[in-house]
Enzyme design. Structure first.
Site, PDB file in Angstrom:
ATOM      1  N   CYS A  81      85.290  72.601 -17.533  1.00 25.03           N
ATOM      2  CA  CYS A  81      86.411  72.111 -18.335  1.00 25.03           C
ATOM      3  C   CYS A  81      85.967  71.841 -19.771  1.00 25.03           C
ATOM      4  O   CYS A  81      86.715  71.224 -20.529  1.00 25.03           O
ATOM      5  CB  CYS A  81      87.015  70.857 -17.698  1.00 25.03           C
ATOM      6  SG  CYS A  81      85.809  69.566 -17.412  1.00 25.03           S
ATOM      7  N   CYS A 130     103.657  62.577 -30.045  1.00 30.88           N
ATOM      8  CA  CYS A 130     103.046  62.251 -28.752  1.00 30.88           C
ATOM      9  C   CYS A 130     101.735  63.024 -28.635  1.00 30.88           C
ATOM     10  O   CYS A 130     101.687  64.234 -28.875  1.00 30.88           O
ATOM     11  CB  CYS A 130     103.989  62.643 -27.618  1.00 30.88           C
ATOM     12  SG  CYS A 130     103.229  62.523 -25.994  1.00 30.88           S
ATOM     13  N   ASN A 189      87.775  71.256  -2.683  1.00 28.77           N
ATOM     14  CA  ASN A 189      88.756  72.231  -3.201  1.00 28.77           C
ATOM     15  C   ASN A 189      88.249  73.672  -3.122  1.00 28.77           C
ATOM     16  O   ASN A 189      89.024  74.590  -2.855  1.00 28.77           O
ATOM     17  CB  ASN A 189      89.080  71.856  -4.650  1.00 28.77           C
ATOM     18  CG  ASN A 189      90.191  72.676  -5.260  1.00 28.77           C
ATOM     19  OD1 ASN A 189      91.246  72.858  -4.670  1.00 28.77           O
ATOM     20  ND2 ASN A 189      89.950  73.198  -6.464  1.00 28.77           N
ATOM     21  N   ASP A 246      73.787  61.943  -6.913  1.00 28.50           N
ATOM     22  CA  ASP A 246      73.982  61.911  -8.364  1.00 28.50           C
ATOM     23  C   ASP A 246      73.246  63.127  -8.917  1.00 28.50           C
ATOM     24  O   ASP A 246      72.020  63.135  -9.017  1.00 28.50           O
ATOM     25  CB  ASP A 246      73.418  60.619  -8.950  1.00 28.50           C
ATOM     26  CG  ASP A 246      73.562  60.608 -10.468  1.00 28.50           C
ATOM     27  OD1 ASP A 246      74.008  61.633 -11.038  1.00 28.50           O
ATOM     28  OD2 ASP A 246      73.226  59.584 -11.077  1.00 28.50           O
ATOM     29  N   CYS A 282     100.121  66.523 -25.839  1.00 25.12           N
ATOM     30  CA  CYS A 282      99.938  67.973 -26.049  1.00 25.12           C
ATOM     31  C   CYS A 282      99.606  68.215 -27.521  1.00 25.12           C
ATOM     32  O   CYS A 282      99.891  67.389 -28.369  1.00 25.12           O
ATOM     33  CB  CYS A 282     101.227  68.735 -25.735  1.00 25.12           C
ATOM     34  SG  CYS A 282     101.774  68.550 -24.035  1.00 25.12           S
ATOM     35  N   GLN A 329      92.423  69.012  -9.259  1.00 27.20           N
ATOM     36  CA  GLN A 329      92.840  69.861 -10.372  1.00 27.20           C
ATOM     37  C   GLN A 329      94.321  69.570 -10.598  1.00 27.20           C
ATOM     38  O   GLN A 329      95.100  69.599  -9.647  1.00 27.20           O
ATOM     39  CB  GLN A 329      92.621  71.343 -10.020  1.00 27.20           C
ATOM     40  CG  GLN A 329      91.210  71.683  -9.559  1.00 27.20           C
ATOM     41  CD  GLN A 329      90.191  71.757 -10.687  1.00 27.20           C
ATOM     42  OE1 GLN A 329      90.538  71.641 -11.855  1.00 27.20           O
ATOM     43  NE2 GLN A 329      88.931  71.933 -10.350  1.00 27.20           N
ATOM     44  N   PHE A 343      79.185  69.354  -7.368  1.00 27.73           N
ATOM     45  CA  PHE A 343      80.332  68.644  -7.947  1.00 27.73           C
ATOM     46  C   PHE A 343      81.584  69.061  -7.152  1.00 27.73           C
ATOM     47  O   PHE A 343      82.569  69.537  -7.704  1.00 27.73           O
ATOM     48  CB  PHE A 343      80.502  68.971  -9.440  1.00 27.73           C
ATOM     49  CG  PHE A 343      79.246  68.777 -10.253  1.00 27.73           C
ATOM     50  CD1 PHE A 343      78.926  67.523 -10.762  1.00 27.73           C
ATOM     51  CD2 PHE A 343      78.380  69.836 -10.509  1.00 27.73           C
ATOM     52  CE1 PHE A 343      77.772  67.336 -11.522  1.00 27.73           C
ATOM     53  CE2 PHE A 343      77.228  69.661 -11.261  1.00 27.73           C
ATOM     54  CZ  PHE A 343      76.913  68.415 -11.774  1.00 27.73           C
TER      55      PHE A 343
END
Ligand SMILES: C[S@@+](CC[C@H](N)C(=O)[O-])C[C@H]1O[C@@H](n2cnc3c(N)ncnc32)[C@H](O)[C@@H]1O
Length: 442
Positions: free
Chosen positions: A400, A78, A303, A347, A81, A269, A298
């Site tokens: 990220c 899979c 959050n 943008d 992960c 998140q 962004f």
């Protein structure tokens, strides 16, 4: 030319940033899943692409000291992960080493930096958003992540990284879908989980029959989920009972007395507990917040903006998605922060100069601090412009993608900032994804 053998014995020399072991065969690279440096593996070549071979590894000798038995029976087939075979402490070290490498690539000497200890607190059962593939196979229907090295859907009946509530939906979905008249026209299913509710989004390429609708409604009732049908783009999402557009879900940031709404197709998140940690770390870096003029680029549904506003900052959040901005405004109003947090659509990849914080007359230098949390492609082509135009003294950068973080860090350092702290933050345990946090001071 002789055909490549499909099974070879290889020595693994390195662990790549994507979690694959690296080796060579006839001076050509081979990437091996479930393989760690120093190990001898029996590699079964599964795929060749542009001179690179991709292989399944079966460990034969010299186990890496940090090898551990996988907690997941579907690993490594899979593709959800890639690091189940590595102890968690070693996963964190590996992610940190990847960031070192990226910083060195752009000429930043990693050993000279003030590193924070890698943070990772939840190892399994954390993922509250996911997109799964669906594939009809005879009278069965698979629902799962894609297999690694392939576009096939992995055969899984539970998942250790999904939250238990989402994992429990896999088998009922696998039982439901073969009963639909259009089982072969459902390419994907998405999950989104709030603190209280779960949404299941079912993409379908052909119209559903009345009998299909009945089955889907039964599923929604039995599983207590909001089932949304998606015939086209996300704009077409419609409740299975009344065709109404989706309700928003919510998550709480208790430390700040906040409840944030988000629509199931919007970015949040994915790791609830680590997100709380991340928010509180970012707030710590922005301290002292009362009176701080903060630009949150962004910003998504707020959050970071809303906790900062709660602690007394004057926040302006910018974001490309008008739906996210609308949600951020609703979130500000519902949490009685409308006066402290404002939002705008932009943008940022085509925004050359930063907008003003609170009035048209104020210069953009009015911001004290900048918070950046861009997508994988980084802050974009105008970062250097933004920094040249302002007298910002602090930047907190959440990323990220260590590669674009390193490129942007170089631009920030060249603009006269220095690192106050840098480190990795593990929002995605067992996978090769990594979150980076960097704090810069002028
Ligand atoms: C990593 S998310 C961060 C969201 C938010 N800070 C959070 O913690 O939930 C990146 C955000 O950037 C937005 N985005 C993507 N491309 C953009 C662009 N060109 N300009 C502005 N925002 C963009 C996405 O819509 C998304 O909300």
């Amino acid at each position: 030319m002789s055909k490549q053998p499909t099974e070879v014995e290889l020595l693994v020399t390195e662990l790549g940033e994507d979690g694959l072991g690296h080796s060579e065969l006839n001076e050509r690279p081979v990437w091996v899943r479930n393989a760690l440096p120093g190990e001898t593996v029996k590699a079964r070549i599964l795929k060749r692409r542009r001179g690179i071979r991709f292989a399944d590894g079966e460990w034969l000798a010299d186990a890496h000291p940090d090898r551990q038995p996988s907690a997941c029976e579907y690993f490594p087939r899979c593709g959800g992960c890639s690091l189940h075979h590595l102890s968690y402490a070693a996963q964190l070290r590996h992610k940190e080493a990847g960031l070192h490498k990226q910083l060195a690539r752009v000429g930043i000497e990693p050993d000279s930096l003030p590193w924070r200890k890698p943070v990772g607190e939840v190892r399994l059962g954390y993922r509250r958003k996911a997109r799964l593939g669906v594939r009809a196979l005879g009278d069965r229907v698979l629902v799962g992540f894609r297999e690694s090295f392939s576009s096939r859907v992995a055969q899984i009946s539970h998942c250790q990284t999904l939250t238990p509530e989402l994992s429990r939906l896999l088998v009922p979905l696998q039982q439901l879908l073969p009963q639909l008249s259009i089982a072969d026209a459902v390419p994907q299913i998405e999950f989104a989980q709030g603190d209280l509710d779960i949404c299941v989004m079912l993409r379908h390429l052909k119209p559903l029959s009345d009998a299909d609708l009945g089955l889907l409604q039964d599923f929604a009732r039995q599983q207590r989920v909001e089932l949304l049908l998606q015939s086209k783009g996300y704009d077409s999402l419609a409740n299975v009972f009344n065709q109404a557009p989706p309700q928003h879900l919510t998550y709480q940031l208790q430390d700040y007395g906040l409840t944030l709404g988000f629509f199931p197709d919007q970015f949040i998140q994915v790791n609830t507990r680590m997100n709380r940690e991340l928010v509180s770390t970012v707030m710590g870096y922005l301290h002292p917040l009362p009176g701080l003029k903060l630009l949150d680029l962004f910003c998504g549904v707020g959050n970071f903006s809303l906790p900062a506003a709660r602690l007394g900052a004057q926040v302006y959040g910018l974001e490309f998605s008008d739906a996210a901005v609308a949600m951020a405004e609703v979130n500000a109003a519902r949490n009685r922060l409308g006066g402290k947090a404002r939002f705008g659509v932009a943008d940022l990849y085509s925004t050359e100069s930063l907008p003003n914080v609170s009035s048209q007359s104020e210069a953009s230098s009015a911001y004290d601090a900048l918070l950046l949390d861009p997508p994988r492609s980084g802050a974009g082509p105008h970062l250097a412009n933004w920094l040249a135009q302002t007298k910002l003294s602090r930047i907190v950068y959440v990323s990220c993608n260590p590669a674009t973080f390193a490129d942007d860090a170089k631009i920030i350092l060249d603009a006269g900032f220095s690192f106050q702290e840098v480190g990795v933050y593990d929002l995605f345990p067992q996978t090769a994804h990594v979150e980076t946090i960097g704090v810069f001071q002028r």
